[in-house]
Enzyme design. Structure first.
Site, PDB file in Angstrom:
ATOM      1  N   CYS B  49      13.888  93.646  56.707  1.00 49.14           N
ATOM      2  CA  CYS B  49      14.165  91.959  57.389  1.00 49.14           C
ATOM      3  C   CYS B  49      15.072  93.338  58.391  1.00 49.14           C
ATOM      4  O   CYS B  49      15.262  92.158  59.968  1.00 49.14           O
ATOM      5  CB  CYS B  49      14.541  91.669  56.922  1.00 49.14           C
ATOM      6  SG  CYS B  49      15.965  91.772  55.258  1.00 49.14           S
ATOM      7  N   ASN B  50      15.600  94.031  58.689  1.00 48.79           N
ATOM      8  CA  ASN B  50      16.717  94.846  58.990  1.00 48.79           C
ATOM      9  C   ASN B  50      17.062  95.873  60.728  1.00 48.79           C
ATOM     10  O   ASN B  50      17.029  96.114  61.093  1.00 48.79           O
ATOM     11  CB  ASN B  50      18.523  95.014  58.492  1.00 48.79           C
ATOM     12  CG  ASN B  50      19.014  93.723  58.626  1.00 48.79           C
ATOM     13  OD1 ASN B  50      19.281  92.881  59.276  1.00 48.79           O
ATOM     14  ND2 ASN B  50      19.579  93.533  56.847  1.00 48.79           N
ATOM     15  N   ARG B  51      15.416  96.059  59.966  1.00 51.44           N
ATOM     16  CA  ARG B  51      15.215  97.727  60.625  1.00 51.44           C
ATOM     17  C   ARG B  51      13.930  97.645  60.818  1.00 51.44           C
ATOM     18  O   ARG B  51      12.866  97.459  59.843  1.00 51.44           O
ATOM     19  CB  ARG B  51      16.230  98.513  60.652  1.00 51.44           C
ATOM     20  CG  ARG B  51      15.898  99.414  58.771  1.00 51.44           C
ATOM     21  CD  ARG B  51      16.415 100.434  58.565  1.00 51.44           C
ATOM     22  NE  ARG B  51      17.934 100.299  58.420  1.00 51.44           N
ATOM     23  CZ  ARG B  51      18.732 100.572  58.985  1.00 51.44           C
ATOM     24  NH1 ARG B  51      18.493 101.496  60.256  1.00 51.44           N
ATOM     25  NH2 ARG B  51      20.344 100.653  59.426  1.00 51.44           N
ATOM     26  N   SER B 107      23.460 100.866  57.090  1.00 52.24           N
ATOM     27  CA  SER B 107      22.950  99.506  56.587  1.00 52.24           C
ATOM     28  C   SER B 107      23.528  98.082  56.891  1.00 52.24           C
ATOM     29  O   SER B 107      24.911  98.657  57.277  1.00 52.24           O
ATOM     30  CB  SER B 107      22.637  99.098  54.945  1.00 52.24           C
ATOM     31  OG  SER B 107      21.645 100.124  54.411  1.00 52.24           O
ATOM     32  N   GLN B 118      13.096 102.313  50.162  1.00 52.41           N
ATOM     33  CA  GLN B 118      12.165 101.100  51.257  1.00 52.41           C
ATOM     34  C   GLN B 118      11.587 102.193  52.161  1.00 52.41           C
ATOM     35  O   GLN B 118      10.210 102.167  52.702  1.00 52.41           O
ATOM     36  CB  GLN B 118      12.675 100.232  51.740  1.00 52.41           C
ATOM     37  CG  GLN B 118      13.528  98.526  51.454  1.00 52.41           C
ATOM     38  CD  GLN B 118      13.715  97.938  51.933  1.00 52.41           C
ATOM     39  OE1 GLN B 118      15.240  98.723  52.740  1.00 52.41           O
ATOM     40  NE2 GLN B 118      13.734  96.096  52.019  1.00 52.41           N
ATOM     41  N   GLY B 187      21.729  74.473  38.044  1.00 44.96           N
ATOM     42  CA  GLY B 187      20.889  74.676  38.974  1.00 44.96           C
ATOM     43  C   GLY B 187      20.091  76.015  38.892  1.00 44.96           C
ATOM     44  O   GLY B 187      20.298  76.637  38.970  1.00 44.96           O
ATOM     45  N   GLY B 192      21.196  80.082  41.249  1.00 45.85           N
ATOM     46  CA  GLY B 192      21.532  79.830  40.529  1.00 45.85           C
ATOM     47  C   GLY B 192      19.371  81.063  39.228  1.00 45.85           C
ATOM     48  O   GLY B 192      21.002  81.993  38.515  1.00 45.85           O
TER      49      GLY B 192
END
Lengths: 274, 429
Positions: B49-51, B107, B118, B187, B192
């Site tokens: 999702c970031n690279r 990161s 990954q 919760g 939670g």
């Protein structure tokens, strides 16, 4: 032999300081430089201290308990040894600096003022007395270590309560462990003091013609023993936890010091030798 | 070294672009054949999702990576994406970048431990697609080694850097044997659940879930093999737990100071750790004034997170040392590739002379003598070529005397006329 004793007398404070430095460095810095070697420093210091106490005993023909400063050296040794055993049993290595600091204090005072140019009463050459005194000193060392762990517990307790997540939070073991260490040291101290009292009750009436059960030192020691006994029973039977246990230990140690000071200064006892 | 890479990451592109460009496994599998066909001999594609990054060895000598970027943009069109969102890496730069990625220092959350997994998954997919060869394998292996060494030899991955994990760190500072402790999670939302997972991973003996909607509590309880505390009986059950983590979306506090005081009384002073990670808070913060109650909310846990993050940042120079060591090692290995054909040619040349000469006397001596001679000449050639081989290899490995290495190789080939001989042999074949 005298030369060796003199050299070791100078060397021991340096060795304790080096051991303290290794433990303190490991506590303050998160490097792994002294993580294992600090234990070797401590073991070496303890071995050399044993050697020193032995050659003193052989050279002067009496156990090293005939003056305050000999007692201080034995006290430094017993604190270091008690901590070493505790560290081996629990493998918790992060708290040594705080304990060894006390050993340094006693050894430095001992090394500075110790001498052997005094006449030693015959009773102080007795081996039973040596056993009695050393077991009592080991017992008091246990109480001292218990109190130090108690103080560390309170420090960490306060830090967590007030959200101070600094050095002590990161480097000390958790609260339950600190409480356990305090309690174990407490129990070991109690057992050794019990041994000292038993030896004393058997041997003292034979050794001292003016022995009396109402002697202030005996009464205060018995009072301390009962107090610590109540502490152990409370922990076992009344399920005492954390703060209550360590506050009891710290208070107990405060009373130990107070009783030793008061009985030494204020009263004249057959049990006072120095 | 013609290894190259392109990268779109949190430093080069906004989150919308990064998220939109993210390639799932199937998309990567679809894209790899296009890369192989037009641009790369071998390589792999990392997408999180970031690279999104592509590494590989180019098919030709061109150093223009724009066609690869265009191919990716065409493959997955993303609104607002520009070629400037990509950073390009060549040779040592590419090597250094993959090492930075694998070690977690590149990161968004420094020291992120997931990235190594990954990277491994990306390579495995490339392997499945036959998009890997010995060069990229070595490149990947060295990157994984950097990642593992960084975790093992430095503190880059140590300490909690999320609120829910920081909560566990506080719990860890209070209790020794977590297997004998019980925790209540109030919760059953995402926060939670995350906290519950962390506690379970830490070995907490018993976990119970309380949630206003019982179905959600049941779902989470099933996932974690934990118990359920009915929400309406929550307050009566508080004393049964050593750890209470609350993360509901309730608009007001759901547990008061009196509730906790009553629970502590029933617990006879046994410590109680309360972590309130709800916003707004679920538990009256006044509970922190009760003896043996350790109360933490998001603000206090953020102190731990910030400290740990700083500690990780301080570890970057240590990781960079490892990266440098591994770069030297990889480049040394890579440089030896240049001299290996020369060494092989020289050895083949000597071997051909040896076998020719042996062939000439084969029928003039006994089989036993022939075997002895065969063994002796093999050892002799080995000894003659030992020093030149070692010298050439070590020159190449050092990577600093590139010109010397090339000169030595050339002289050897010239002296023994190796290239011409090879050509003759090939033409004969």
């Amino acid at each position: 032999m005298i030369n060796t004793i003199n050299i070791l007398n100078l060397l021991l404070p340096l060795l304790y300081t080096a051991t303290f430095a290794a433990y303190a460095w490991d506590f303050l810095k998160e490097k792994l430089l002294f993580q294992n070697s600090k234990r070797i420093f401590l073991l070496t210091t303890i071995i050399i201290h044993i050697f020193y106490l032995f050659i003193r005993t052989f050279e002067f023909n009496h156990p090293p308990i005939t003056s305050k400063f000999e007692i201080f050296s034995v006290l430094a040794f017993s604190i270091a040894l008690s901590y070493f055993i505790l560290e081996l049993l629990t493998d918790i290595r992060g708290t040594g600096a705080f304990i060894i600091l006390i050993a340094i204090f006693f050894q430095v005072v001992s090394s500075l003022f110790i001498s052997h140019s005094y006449s030693v009463p015959e009773v102080l050459r007795n081996r039973m007395l040596g056993l009695h005194v050393i077991s009592a000193l080991l017992g008091y060392s246990g109480f001292a270590i218990s109190a130090v762990y108690g103080l560390l517990f309170l420090k960490l307790y306060k830090n967590i309560k007030t959200n101070k997540f600094g050095l002590f939070f990161n480097r000390l073991p958790n609260l339950e462990i600190l409480e356990q260490l305090s309690y174990y040291a407490f129990v070991i101290g109690f057992i050794l003091l019990t041994v000292a009292i038993i030896i004393g009750f058997i041997w003292l009436p034979q050794a001292f013609p003016n022995f009396r059960y109402t002697d202030p030192k005996l009464v205060s020691t018995f009072f301390i023993w009962v107090l610590y006994g109540i502490g152990i029973l409370s922990k076992i039977l009344a399920n005492w936890y954390g703060k209550k246990v360590v506050i009891f230990s710290i208070t107990g140690f405060g009373l130990v010091i107070l009783s030793l000071v008061l009985t030494s200064i204020l009263s004249h006892s057959f049990h006072s030798f120095y | 070294m013609n290894i190259t890479g392109i990268s779109l990451n949190h430093k080069t592109a906004p989150i919308e672009v990064r998220e939109a460009l993210h390639l799932n496994r199937e998309e990567i599998a679809d894209f790899i054949p296009r890369l192989r066909e037009a641009f790369l001999e071998e390589g792999f594609v990392i997408s999180t999702c970031n690279r999104t990054e592509i590494f590989g060895f180019l098919k030709n000598d061109s150093i223009d990576l724009n066609p690869i970027i265009s191919a990716l943009i065409n493959f997955k069109p993303v609104e607002g994406i520009k070629p400037e969102h990509f950073k390009k890496y060549f040779s040592c730069g590419a090597l250094r970048h993959i090492y930075n990625v694998a070690s977690g220092i590149d990161s968004l959350v420094i020291g992120d431990s997931q990235i190594l997994g990954q990277v491994k998954e990306s390579f495995e997919l490339a392997e499945e697609m036959n998009f890997t060869g010995s060069l990229i394998k070595k490149f990947f292996d060295s990157a994984i080694r950097v990642g593992k060494r960084a975790i093992r030899e430095t503190g880059i991955g140590e300490g909690a850097v999320s609120i829910s994990y920081a909560a566990v760190q506080v719990v860890d500072k209070i209790f020794a044997n977590l297997s004998k402790k019980s925790a209540l999670i109030i919760g059953a939302g995402e926060t939670g659940e995350l906290a519950a997972i962390h506690l379970k991973d830490k070995g907490v003996g018993k976990i119970a879930i309380a949630n206003r909607t019982i179905e959600r509590a049941e779902k989470l309880a099933e996932k974690l093999h934990s118990e359920i505390v009915p929400f309406q009986f929550l307050k009566e059950q508080l004393h049964n737990f050593d750890i209470i983590i609350s993360a509901t979306s309730a608009p007001n506090t759901i547990i008061s100071r009196q509730d906790i005081a009553a629970a502590v009384k029933k617990r006879k002073g046994s410590p109680l750790c309360i972590v309130d990670i709800a916003m707004p808070r679920d538990i009256d913060p006044e509970v922190k004034n009760i003896d043996n109650v350790f109360y933490n909310d998001i603000d206090s846990l953020k102190i731990i997170v910030d400290q740990n993050m700083q500690r990780r940042v301080n570890q970057i120079p240590e990781v960079e040392k490892i990266i440098m060591e591994e770069m030297v090692s990889f480049i040394g290995w890579y440089n030896t590739l240049e001299v290996i054909p020369t060494i092989k040619s020289v050895r083949d040349f000597f071997e051909s002379i040896r076998t020719d000469e042996l062939e000439k006397i084969k029928h003039k001596i006994s089989d036993e003598d022939y075997a002895k001679l065969d063994d002796m000449t093999r050892r002799m050639i080995g000894r003659i070529l030992h020093n030149p081989t070692i010298k050439l290899r070590s020159l190449a490995e050092s990577g600093t005397n590139y010109q010397d290495t090339a000169n030595y190789s050339l002289i050897l080939k010239e002296l023994f006329d190796i290239d011409n001989k090879n050509k003759d042999n090939n033409s004969k074949d």
